[in-house]
Scaffold this motif. Structure first.
Motif, mmCIF file in Angstrom:
data_model
loop_
_atom_site.group_PDB
_atom_site.id
_atom_site.type_symbol
_atom_site.label_atom_id
_atom_site.label_comp_id
_atom_site.label_asym_id
_atom_site.label_seq_id
_atom_site.Cartn_x
_atom_site.Cartn_y
_atom_site.Cartn_z
ATOM 1 N N GLY A 211 0.781 -1.228 0.000
ATOM 2 C CA GLY A 211 0.000 0.000 0.000
ATOM 3 C C GLY A 211 0.813 1.278 0.000
ATOM 4 O O GLY A 211 0.251 2.356 -0.134
ATOM 5 N N GLU A 212 2.121 1.209 0.157
ATOM 6 C CA GLU A 212 2.917 2.428 0.250
ATOM 7 C C GLU A 212 3.311 2.943 -1.128
ATOM 8 O O GLU A 212 3.536 2.163 -2.059
ATOM 9 C CB GLU A 212 4.154 2.203 1.114
ATOM 10 N N PRO A 213 3.434 4.282 -1.299
ATOM 11 C CA PRO A 213 3.798 4.851 -2.605
ATOM 12 C C PRO A 213 5.211 4.508 -3.050
ATOM 13 O O PRO A 213 5.542 4.719 -4.212
ATOM 14 C CB PRO A 213 3.648 6.367 -2.375
ATOM 15 N N ALA A 214 6.047 3.998 -2.146
ATOM 16 C CA ALA A 214 7.423 3.667 -2.515
ATOM 17 C C ALA A 214 7.496 2.569 -3.557
ATOM 18 O O ALA A 214 8.555 2.366 -4.168
ATOM 19 C CB ALA A 214 8.208 3.259 -1.268
ATOM 20 N N ALA A 215 6.396 1.853 -3.786
ATOM 21 C CA ALA A 215 6.394 0.780 -4.784
ATOM 22 C C ALA A 215 6.239 1.301 -6.205
ATOM 23 O O ALA A 215 6.284 0.504 -7.151
ATOM 24 C CB ALA A 215 5.272 -0.218 -4.472
ATOM 25 N N ASP A 216 6.078 2.598 -6.382
ATOM 26 C CA ASP A 216 5.876 3.150 -7.728
ATOM 27 C C ASP A 216 7.041 2.819 -8.646
ATOM 28 O O ASP A 216 6.853 2.414 -9.796
ATOM 29 C CB ASP A 216 5.699 4.672 -7.646
ATOM 30 N N LEU A 217 8.278 3.018 -8.160
ATOM 31 C CA LEU A 217 9.448 2.826 -9.006
ATOM 32 C C LEU A 217 9.599 1.359 -9.401
ATOM 33 O O LEU A 217 9.939 1.052 -10.551
ATOM 34 C CB LEU A 217 10.699 3.323 -8.279
ATOM 35 N N ALA A 218 9.354 0.430 -8.470
ATOM 36 C CA ALA A 218 9.452 -0.990 -8.797
ATOM 37 C C ALA A 218 8.380 -1.395 -9.797
ATOM 38 O O ALA A 218 8.641 -2.186 -10.720
ATOM 39 C CB ALA A 218 9.345 -1.819 -7.522
ATOM 40 N N ALA A 219 7.156 -0.882 -9.631
ATOM 41 C CA ALA A 219 6.093 -1.195 -10.586
ATOM 42 C C ALA A 219 6.417 -0.644 -11.964
ATOM 43 O O ALA A 219 6.202 -1.313 -12.985
ATOM 44 C CB ALA A 219 4.766 -0.636 -10.080
ATOM 45 N N ALA A 220 6.940 0.571 -12.021
ATOM 46 C CA ALA A 220 7.319 1.154 -13.313
ATOM 47 C C ALA A 220 8.435 0.356 -13.968
ATOM 48 O O ALA A 220 8.414 0.119 -15.186
ATOM 49 C CB ALA A 220 7.738 2.609 -13.110
ATOM 50 N N ALA A 221 9.417 -0.093 -13.169
ATOM 51 C CA ALA A 221 10.508 -0.891 -13.731
ATOM 52 C C ALA A 221 9.992 -2.211 -14.295
ATOM 53 O O ALA A 221 10.438 -2.656 -15.366
ATOM 54 C CB ALA A 221 11.568 -1.142 -12.659
#
Length: 474
Positions: free
Chosen positions: A366-376
């Motif tokens: 649920g944290e926004p820090a996962a944005d970069l991993a999802a984009a990668a």
């Protein structure tokens, strides 16, 4: 004597109306309003002319210096972690979960651990007979634990029995929906009965100092059945989660007056009951495939625990007019935002592709820090380029395409280095904030900085990192 007027009460939120209607105006639920007697529920005796209340003494705010409340540790480390270090005497905890998820198994293990330590533990079952509870305990190898058992549903009888003899340290009520009290004139399971039974048990816990755990069923949408007011009455609400076909179980604190609400406990269902998972990151990454396009490892945080999970993405050309978007374990709105940023600022064309995103292992991020991993993961799947198997990602993506720093970067990098990862992609500002601080990651962990989403697209597309900086140079 005047005949008491009936009222109609919503079973979801407890709102009362003068007539029946299909939809509750308070919470919007359909077909949840039933008829209840007017002189029922909490405070019914006062309405019927009961005696006046007693006068109690008042304490002073400037009295003796308060001491820290002692906690009762169960010996189940993951359960103690979620509750904030153990149970506080006199507290009431509401445990919810789907049928068959393992709520009773977890509680029997905790009861056996406490009872083996010399404490009085009482397990009250309103759904099963005593012999059934004994058989479950024997299958778990806990048949010799001195846990007191009973099969009863009357709250008045339960309170009277518990008050007799030595004060219990822990009382488990399985479940609150099966309990009934004489103070409420309605059938068990209704709003009035659940609320009245919970109030009587909470009063017992506060006056005696015993810890009371109420087991609650959940509805189809995952909410604890019964009135939501019960969640406000108790001290802690804990959810036991798991996916069908998986042995992984997650214990998550939704509310906790005596501890954090962002901690999780990780268990694995085995033939001998629930086994604690000391290293959840290794479990989530155990079945990970190396050199597979569309897979990225996210260095996340669950409370104070760093957790590494794999985010998988599949981007495939679509023959439909409206491409599909399917998400498991992540927020669908967050995925839509990341896709829009990749199109607007990353130069990718994803409008004619079906996109599927999943968090491996059954964990929900649920944290926004996962944005970069999802984009990668999305870029890797679209380009067909596999990400380095020893690389982790974390960072928040802004609508402008900038990569923003996140909290607890040192703990994330330390966990990645401990599990053998040699490379981490982080926001550029994150590197400046964590350099020179205590708790830095291992010396052999290389940190690649990324300031804008276009840099990440360029690096993955050509397969070789462009902006890297080693920790040794800091």
């Amino acid at each position: 004597m005047a005949k008491p007027h009936a009222s109609f009460v919503c079973q979801a939120c407890g709102a009362a109306t003068q007539r029946w209607q299909g939809r509750c105006e308070s919470c919007g639920s359909w077909n949840t309003i039933i008829e209840e007697a007017g002189a029922s529920g909490i405070g019914a005796r006062a309405a019927l002319g009961a005696q006046k209340g007693r006068i109690f003494s008042l304490a002073n705010l400037t009295g003796a210096e308060p001491s820290a409340a002692p906690r009762i540790t169960t010996g189940v480390a993951e359960l103690d972690r979620v509750t904030g270090g153990g149970f506080v005497p006199g507290s009431v905890l509401l445990l919810g979960g789907e049928p068959g998820i393992g709520k009773s198994t977890l509680l029997i293990q905790a009861c056996a651990a406490l009872a083996s330590g010399g404490r009085r533990v009482v397990y009250i079952s309103g759904e099963e007979a005593v012999d059934q509870v004994r058989l479950r305990a024997q299958r778990l190898g806990l048949g010799g634990a001195p846990v007191e058992l009973a099969a009863e549903t009357s709250v008045e009888d339960i309170v009277a029995t518990l008050a007799h003899g030595k004060r219990p340290s822990l009382v488990v009520i399985d479940s609150i929906q099966t309990m009934w009290t004489q103070m409420v004139e309605s059938t068990p399971g209704t709003v009035g009965q659940v609320r009245g039974a919970a109030q009587a048990l909470i009063r017992f816990a506060k006056t005696t100092g015993a810890v009371v755990i109420l087991v609650g069923h959940v509805t189809k949408d995952g909410q604890i059945a019964g009135p939501r007011v019960v969640e406000h009455m108790v001290d802690a609400v804990v959810s036991f989660e798991g996916e069908g076909g998986r042995d992984l179980r997650l214990l998550r604190a939704v509310k906790n007056r005596f501890g954090p609400t962002d901690e999780i406990g990780v268990f694995e269902m085995t033939g001998r009951g629930l086994a604690e998972v000391a290293n959840p990151s290794a479990l989530f990454l155990s079945s990970r495939e190396n050199a597979s396009p569309g897979a990225a490892v996210f260095a996340g945080m669950e409370g104070t625990r760093p957790l590494l999970v794999e985010i998988q993405a599949l981007v495939a050309p679509s023959s439909l007019g409206t491409p599909r978007r399917a998400v498991v374990g992540w927020d669908g709105a967050r995925l839509a935002m990341v896709l829009a940023v990749l199109e607007a600022h990353g130069g990718l064309r994803l409008g004619q592709h079906d996109i599927y995103l999943s968090v491996a292992g059954g964990l929900r991020v649920g944290e926004p820090a996962a944005d970069l991993a999802a984009a990668a993961a999305l870029i890797s799947s679209l380009s067909g380029v596999s990400l380095p198997s020893d690389s982790v990602f974390f960072g928040e993506i802004a609508l402008s395409g900038a990569i923003r720093p996140v909290a607890h970067a040192a703990a994330r990098l330390k966990e990645a280095g401990k599990l053998g990862f040699g490379r981490a992609t982080t926001p550029q500002e994150q590197q400046d904030r964590t350099s020179g601080k205590s708790g830095a990651p291992a010396q052999d962990l290389t940190v690649a900085t990324c300031k804008h989403i276009s840099e990440l697209v360029a690096e993955i597309a050509k397969g070789t990192p462009e902006r890297t900086r080693s920790r040794r140079g800091d």
